[in-house]
Design a protein around this motif. Structure first.
Motif, PDB file in Angstrom:
ATOM      1  N   ILE A 121       0.803  -1.231   0.000  1.00  0.00           N
ATOM      2  CA  ILE A 121       0.000   0.000   0.000  1.00  0.00           C
ATOM      3  C   ILE A 121       0.831   1.275   0.000  1.00  0.00           C
ATOM      4  O   ILE A 121       0.288   2.365  -0.205  1.00  0.00           O
ATOM      5  CB  ILE A 121      -0.974   0.020   1.199  1.00  0.00           C
ATOM      6  N   THR A 122       2.130   1.167   0.230  1.00  0.00           N
ATOM      7  CA  THR A 122       2.987   2.357   0.246  1.00  0.00           C
ATOM      8  C   THR A 122       2.999   3.027  -1.127  1.00  0.00           C
ATOM      9  O   THR A 122       3.089   2.365  -2.156  1.00  0.00           O
ATOM     10  CB  THR A 122       4.413   1.976   0.666  1.00  0.00           C
ATOM     11  N   ASN A 123       2.872   4.347  -1.105  1.00  0.00           N
ATOM     12  CA  ASN A 123       2.848   5.167  -2.326  1.00  0.00           C
ATOM     13  C   ASN A 123       1.651   4.845  -3.226  1.00  0.00           C
ATOM     14  O   ASN A 123       1.705   5.047  -4.443  1.00  0.00           O
ATOM     15  CB  ASN A 123       4.156   5.023  -3.107  1.00  0.00           C
ATOM     16  N   LYS A 124       0.585   4.329  -2.619  1.00  0.00           N
ATOM     17  CA  LYS A 124      -0.655   4.068  -3.346  1.00  0.00           C
ATOM     18  C   LYS A 124      -1.816   4.744  -2.635  1.00  0.00           C
ATOM     19  O   LYS A 124      -1.775   4.970  -1.426  1.00  0.00           O
ATOM     20  CB  LYS A 124      -0.911   2.558  -3.456  1.00  0.00           C
ATOM     21  N   ARG A 125      -2.850   5.040  -3.409  1.00  0.00           N
ATOM     22  CA  ARG A 125      -4.069   5.607  -2.831  1.00  0.00           C
ATOM     23  C   ARG A 125      -4.924   4.454  -2.312  1.00  0.00           C
ATOM     24  O   ARG A 125      -5.305   3.568  -3.075  1.00  0.00           O
ATOM     25  CB  ARG A 125      -4.814   6.432  -3.872  1.00  0.00           C
ATOM     26  N   VAL A 126      -5.204   4.495  -1.018  1.00  0.00           N
ATOM     27  CA  VAL A 126      -5.780   3.341  -0.328  1.00  0.00           C
ATOM     28  C   VAL A 126      -7.250   3.573  -0.004  1.00  0.00           C
ATOM     29  O   VAL A 126      -7.625   4.575   0.613  1.00  0.00           O
ATOM     30  CB  VAL A 126      -5.007   3.047   0.976  1.00  0.00           C
ATOM     31  N   ASP A 152      -1.588   6.873   2.401  1.00  0.00           N
ATOM     32  CA  ASP A 152      -2.518   7.760   1.700  1.00  0.00           C
ATOM     33  C   ASP A 152      -3.912   7.119   1.639  1.00  0.00           C
ATOM     34  O   ASP A 152      -4.362   6.650   0.596  1.00  0.00           O
ATOM     35  CB  ASP A 152      -1.986   8.043   0.292  1.00  0.00           C
ATOM     36  N   ASP A 176      -6.253   2.946  -5.607  1.00  0.00           N
ATOM     37  CA  ASP A 176      -5.285   2.058  -6.260  1.00  0.00           C
ATOM     38  C   ASP A 176      -5.300   0.650  -5.656  1.00  0.00           C
ATOM     39  O   ASP A 176      -5.013  -0.323  -6.346  1.00  0.00           O
ATOM     40  CB  ASP A 176      -3.864   2.616  -6.124  1.00  0.00           C
ATOM     41  N   VAL A 177      -5.593   0.583  -4.356  1.00  0.00           N
ATOM     42  CA  VAL A 177      -5.599  -0.700  -3.651  1.00  0.00           C
ATOM     43  C   VAL A 177      -6.666  -0.629  -2.564  1.00  0.00           C
ATOM     44  O   VAL A 177      -6.875   0.422  -1.955  1.00  0.00           O
ATOM     45  CB  VAL A 177      -4.203  -1.022  -3.058  1.00  0.00           C
ATOM     46  N   ILE A 202      -8.359  -3.473  -9.440  1.00  0.00           N
ATOM     47  CA  ILE A 202      -7.857  -2.997  -8.154  1.00  0.00           C
ATOM     48  C   ILE A 202      -7.557  -4.209  -7.274  1.00  0.00           C
ATOM     49  O   ILE A 202      -8.410  -5.081  -7.095  1.00  0.00           O
ATOM     50  CB  ILE A 202      -8.889  -2.085  -7.463  1.00  0.00           C
ATOM     51  N   GLN A 203      -6.363  -4.261  -6.732  1.00  0.00           N
ATOM     52  CA  GLN A 203      -5.999  -5.359  -5.842  1.00  0.00           C
ATOM     53  C   GLN A 203      -6.709  -5.195  -4.492  1.00  0.00           C
ATOM     54  O   GLN A 203      -6.880  -4.080  -3.988  1.00  0.00           O
ATOM     55  CB  GLN A 203      -4.486  -5.365  -5.626  1.00  0.00           C
TER      56      GLN A 203
END
Length: 382
Positions: free
Chosen positions: A36-41, A67, A119-120, A151-152
């Motif tokens: 999840i790092t550097n992704k919109r969660v 995020d 993003d995830v 989306i994962q």
């Protein structure tokens, strides 16, 4: 160091082999931070999304500078105070300021517009192991929507407080609904992560689509470990006893018998004005999770089960006894009963006078087949 093992479908289970104590998936941040790092969660969660120190997973993720962009709220809402079946509306969390997207309102499946900017997707809900507890239906629709939008989904696993109990009639597909979407028994004996694998592996998503899921397994967990939930998973499951009795007593929701909504012993007592006038009596009154309870203000006669030993199977004896003792059997069942049972047979069996043992025997073939299917998706030893 992380250990990984492949599972059915597009599923990967992420273990934490160097853990030295029990933790739910949400507490194993090191195992899912890289996802999840550097992704919109986005995150599907509610009041049950707690870490071991009782902090909420959303607050923790924000403290770690993740995020988090949207909270997706299931039945009962993000704070878990809405009545069963009550429409949940979109809003904003007053603590974090994050937008809350209802997936128990106009739509139970996230729309492409609702998923925009995500993003995830994290999934962290406390299930109780019963088919008609709707969080596994929410899981299905989240997986389906995310699969359709590439989306994962990262499932932060939690134990099933009813352990490995597998029992009850298997749902027949023609009776599928939001309180029972899949051909499984009432008690499925799986964690939410294991269930996610089954949804993928059995091709239950629309058009057989596969969701890219990562499951953060609980650490140092065995299925027979006692597991007590520190917060109500829904407003009318106030304690361990209610959670243990829930699968057996929820059938009463399809009858004219109250399960104690509007009291402080929800799903630990049952009664109605139409049962014999016995020593035990309760009077439902509006409270959190039951703004207008069944038989509001009327005396209900029945039984108090709050002090009995923990049960290890689905019990029919209370349902059968209430049916046999009610004043007018033609008014006992309502149309919701078949949805809860997942079959017409259970009502027919009770009405025909079959014993609990005879009814249970009719489940055995379905349970054997389900256990064999279930075995492929288990993460934790039996």
């Amino acid at each position: 160091m992380e250990g990984k093992k492949a599972a059915a479908g597009k599923s990967t289970v992420i273990m934490t082999p160097n853990a030295t104590s029990f933790s739910t998936g949400s507490g194993l941040f090191g195992s899912y931070a890289p996802l999840i790092t550097n992704k919109r969660v986005g995150i599907v969660t509610n009041q049950s999304g707690l870490l071991g120190d009782s902090s909420h997973v959303v607050d923790f993720l924000l403290s770690e500078k993740m995020d988090v962009v949207k909270i997706f709220a299931p039945e009962h809402g993000f704070r878990g105070t809405a009545d069963a079946g009550e429409t949940i509306i979109d809003g904003k969390d007053i603590t974090t300021g994050l937008p809350i997207v209802s997936i128990y309102g106009d739509n139970k499946k996230p729309t492409p517009a609702q998923l925009e900017g995500v993003d995830v997707m994290l999934f962290d809900l406390q299930d109780v192991g019963a088919r008609f507890f709707t969080y596994i239906s929410t899981l299905h629709y989240v997986m389906e929507a995310c699969a359709e939008n590439n989306i994962q989904v990262v499932v932060l696993d939690r134990p099933n407080p009813n352990g490995g109990i597998v029992d009850g009639p298997v749902l027949e597909p023609e009776f599928s609904s939001f309180v029972g979407m899949h051909p499984i028994p009432v008690l499925h004996g799986m964690t939410i992560g294991e269930y996610a694998q089954m949804i993928n592996g059995e091709g239950w998503l629309k058009n057989g689509i596969q969701c890219d899921i990562k499951i953060i397994a609980c650490s140092m967990y065995t299925r027979d470990m006692p597991y007590s939930i520190s917060v109500k998973p829904s407003p009318n499951l106030p304690n361990d006893m209610a959670i243990n009795l829930y699968a057996s007593l929820c059938f009463f929701e399809g009858t004219n018998v109250s399960v104690g909504r509007g009291t402080d012993k929800q799903f630990q007592i049952f009664g109605s004005p139409y049962l014999p006038n016995v020593d035990f009596c309760f009077v439902p009154q509006p409270n959190v999770g039951a703004k207008d309870p069944l038989y509001n203000g009327r005396p209900c006669f029945g039984e108090d089960l709050s002090g009995i030993p923990k049960i290890e199977r689905l019990e029919l004896k209370w349902l059968i006894k209430a049916y046999n003792e009610t004043q007018d059997k033609t008014k006992f069942f309502n149309s919701y009963f078949t949805k809860l049972a997942g079959t017409k047979k259970l009502r027919e069996q009770i009405e025909s006078g079959m014993t609990a043992a005879e009814i249970r025997a009719s489940w055995e073939t379905g349970l054997i087949e389900f256990r064999e299917m279930r075995r492929k998706y288990l993460i934790y030893p039996e």
